[in-house]
Design an enzyme around this catalytic site. Structure first.
Site, PDB file in Angstrom:
ATOM      1  N   HIS A 196       0.796  -1.227   0.000  1.00 38.90           N
ATOM      2  CA  HIS A 196       0.000   0.000   0.000  1.00 38.90           C
ATOM      3  C   HIS A 196       0.830   1.279   0.000  1.00 38.90           C
ATOM      4  O   HIS A 196       0.281   2.365  -0.092  1.00 38.90           O
ATOM      5  CB  HIS A 196      -0.945   0.025   1.208  1.00 38.90           C
TER       6      HIS A 196
HETATM    7  C1  UD1 Z   1      -2.118   5.092   6.096  1.00 43.21           C
HETATM    8  C2  UD1 Z   1      -0.797   5.530   6.706  1.00 43.21           C
HETATM    9  C3  UD1 Z   1       0.247   4.432   6.548  1.00 43.21           C
HETATM   10  C4  UD1 Z   1      -0.259   3.117   7.113  1.00 43.21           C
HETATM   11  C5  UD1 Z   1      -1.564   2.802   6.407  1.00 43.21           C
HETATM   12  C6  UD1 Z   1      -2.165   1.495   6.839  1.00 43.21           C
HETATM   13  C7  UD1 Z   1      -0.339   7.923   6.595  1.00 43.21           C
HETATM   14  C8  UD1 Z   1       0.513   8.951   5.972  1.00 43.21           C
HETATM   15  N1  UD1 Z   1      -0.264   6.705   6.052  1.00 43.21           N
HETATM   16  O1  UD1 Z   1      -1.925   4.948   4.695  1.00 43.21           O
HETATM   17  O2  UD1 Z   1       1.419   4.801   7.256  1.00 43.21           O
HETATM   18  O3  UD1 Z   1       0.693   2.110   6.888  1.00 43.21           O
HETATM   19  O4  UD1 Z   1      -2.492   3.866   6.684  1.00 43.21           O
HETATM   20  O5  UD1 Z   1      -3.300   1.226   6.076  1.00 43.21           O
HETATM   21  O6  UD1 Z   1      -1.016   8.202   7.561  1.00 43.21           O
HETATM   22  N2  UD1 Z   1      -9.480   4.336   2.149  1.00 43.21           N
HETATM   23  C9  UD1 Z   1     -10.663   3.655   2.159  1.00 43.21           C
HETATM   24  N3  UD1 Z   1     -11.199   3.298   3.357  1.00 43.21           N
HETATM   25  C10 UD1 Z   1     -10.617   3.593   4.529  1.00 43.21           C
HETATM   26  C11 UD1 Z   1      -9.414   4.288   4.516  1.00 43.21           C
HETATM   27  C12 UD1 Z   1      -8.839   4.654   3.325  1.00 43.21           C
HETATM   28  O7  UD1 Z   1     -11.234   3.382   1.120  1.00 43.21           O
HETATM   29  O8  UD1 Z   1     -11.167   3.227   5.585  1.00 43.21           O
HETATM   30  C13 UD1 Z   1      -8.848   4.695   0.863  1.00 43.21           C
HETATM   31  C14 UD1 Z   1      -9.149   6.103   0.412  1.00 43.21           C
HETATM   32  O9  UD1 Z   1      -9.314   6.089  -0.962  1.00 43.21           O
HETATM   33  C15 UD1 Z   1      -7.884   6.864   0.759  1.00 43.21           C
HETATM   34  C16 UD1 Z   1      -6.815   5.785   0.593  1.00 43.21           C
HETATM   35  O10 UD1 Z   1      -7.452   4.568   0.985  1.00 43.21           O
HETATM   36  O11 UD1 Z   1      -7.707   7.966  -0.060  1.00 43.21           O
HETATM   37  C17 UD1 Z   1      -5.590   5.998   1.432  1.00 43.21           C
HETATM   38  O12 UD1 Z   1      -5.928   6.147   2.825  1.00 43.21           O
HETATM   39  P1  UD1 Z   1      -5.008   7.081   3.750  1.00 43.21           P
HETATM   40  O13 UD1 Z   1      -5.525   7.083   5.144  1.00 43.21           O
HETATM   41  O14 UD1 Z   1      -4.814   8.409   3.073  1.00 43.21           O
HETATM   42  O15 UD1 Z   1      -3.591   6.394   3.715  1.00 43.21           O
HETATM   43  P2  UD1 Z   1      -3.171   4.854   3.722  1.00 43.21           P
HETATM   44  O16 UD1 Z   1      -2.640   4.532   2.384  1.00 43.21           O
HETATM   45  O17 UD1 Z   1      -4.230   3.979   4.295  1.00 43.21           O
END
Ligand code: UD1
Length: 372
Positions: free
Chosen positions: A207
């Protein structure tokens, strides 16, 4: 007087750290524990199911920030958290890990003059293109008590000019959760439910923006995994970020790689424990595989968790097709000897609690001395 502590969590990898910490503090009547959930992760599969599996008490406040760019998400957490911290007026704010919720909480709390306690302090990949590295450095710079998981944490913090008195080597909270729940996780029927019949299989998770945000890089990694899948069928619970990228990039997968929805904590722990090998870019999975003694290839050029290589079963495989395949051939038929890193013994929560007591006692003594 009872000291109120705010524990802040928001993203999937936070929950297995706050659970043992909150449980250890809850035993002590001198402290009152309040959980604030930022809502950085909001899907049930990324948040709610973890709170249930890990028996985390319901958050007193849910900030429901959701997704956004880094600036938007961090700013929104800060904006919504500030009035809540003013209202709750805690004696300390505990932040864990390295996600955007961590740095946002540290910034808001420290500007309100509240002591910040960072659990999992001092880890460094020395790669500032990782958003988590920025979050770690900023959080540590403004934290008052630094709880470290491995020896490298202390070394890094001392190099950055932190005072040794602010650093406590407590061990690994994530391992507390693993040890507490492994037996139940092994009873999970996840393999039957998902019709995973092969006795030998591998597990994939990816991810990190550097690996999945460019279609070119993601295709290259998938090409390597497709070759590995000829040796070992692969199961891949896909993070929402990565699923979007696989779809928009039109990336073809080998039929021996099967995509799954994100798994609950118990189901994922079960799959890790039963895997022949794990291919990941996660930080926490490097640690969990080390404790489980399962071979792990980390698809990155660096790790902020060197203890998993020094003691454990983790190896850096890089992110090019050649480097990944070379690393796979190197470990495929070998048993990697693993030792458990120091203090990854399931008692980190207790040591965090002791460190908190000491921290607040010292502050109290300092205050009294000032007024004497
Ligand atoms: C975040 C953390 C990362 C951690 C990871 C675990 C930061 C900078 N990054 O990254 O260190 O390893 O979490 O998962 O804080 N989304 C969903 N549902 C959710 C959450 C997210 O669909 O419940 C999707 C959304 O499209 C979002 C994308 O995932 O834009 C990324 O989520 P985000 O919280 O921005 O970062 P992660 O890649 O999850």
């Amino acid at each position: 007087m009872t000291k109120r502590l705010v524990v802040l969590a928001g993203a999937r990898p936070n929950f297995m750290k706050v659970a043992p910490l909150m449980a250890a503090i809850a035993e002590d009547r001198e402290f009152e524990n309040i959980l604030i959930h930022t809502g950085q992760h909001y899907d049930d599969s990324m948040s709610g199911s973890f709170l249930r599996d890990l028996q985390i008490p319901p958050p007193r406040h849910h900030l429901q920030v959701g997704s956004g760019t880094h600036a938007q998400q961090t700013a929104e957490i800060m904006r919504r958290l500030e009035p809540v911290l003013i209202q709750e007026a805690p004696a300390g704010v505990i932040v864990v890990g390295d996600v955007n919720s961590t740095v946002a909480g540290a910034l808001v709390g420290s500007k309100l003059g509240i002591p910040i306690i960072h659990a999992e302090a001092g880890l460094r990949s020395f790669d500032r293109t990782m958003p988590e590295e920025i979050n770690r450095m900023v959080t540590d710079a403004i934290s008052d008590l630094l709880l470290v998981t491995e020896e490298s944490g202390r070394t890094n913090l001392l190099r950055e000019g932190k005072d040794d008195k602010e650093i406590v080597f407590v061990g690994n909270l994530m391992v507390d959760s693993l040890r507490r729940h492994l037996e139940d996780a092994l009873k999970s029927d996840v393999r039957a439910r998902l019709q995973i019949n092969e006795p030998l299989f591998g597990l994939v998770t990816l991810h990190r923006p550097a690996n999945v945000d460019s279609a070119e890089k993601l295709s290259e990694i998938v090409e390597a995994l497709s070759v590995i899948a000829e040796d070992l069928p692969l199961y891949w619970p896909v993070h929402p970020r990565t699923r979007t990228r696989l779809q928009t990039g039109g990336i073809q997968l080998s039929p021996r790689i099967r995509l799954l929805d994100p798994l609950s904590y118990f189901d994922f722990l079960h799959m890790q424990a039963k895997s022949h090998a794990i291919f990941t870019d996660s930080g926490g999975i490097q640690e969990e595989s080390t404790v489980l003694g399962v071979k792990c290839l980390t698809l990155r050029d660096n790790t902020e968790r060197p203890a998993t290589i020094e003691y454990g079963t983790n190896r850096l495989a890089g992110t090019s097709k050649d480097s990944i395949l070379k690393a796979w051939l190197d470990i495929r038929d070998r048993d990697l000897k693993a030792r458990i890193p120091p203090l990854w013994d399931g008692k980190a929560g207790l040591r965090c609690h002791a460190a908190l007591r000491h921290f607040f006692d010292m502050r109290e003594t300092g205050r009294q001395a000032k007024h004497a």
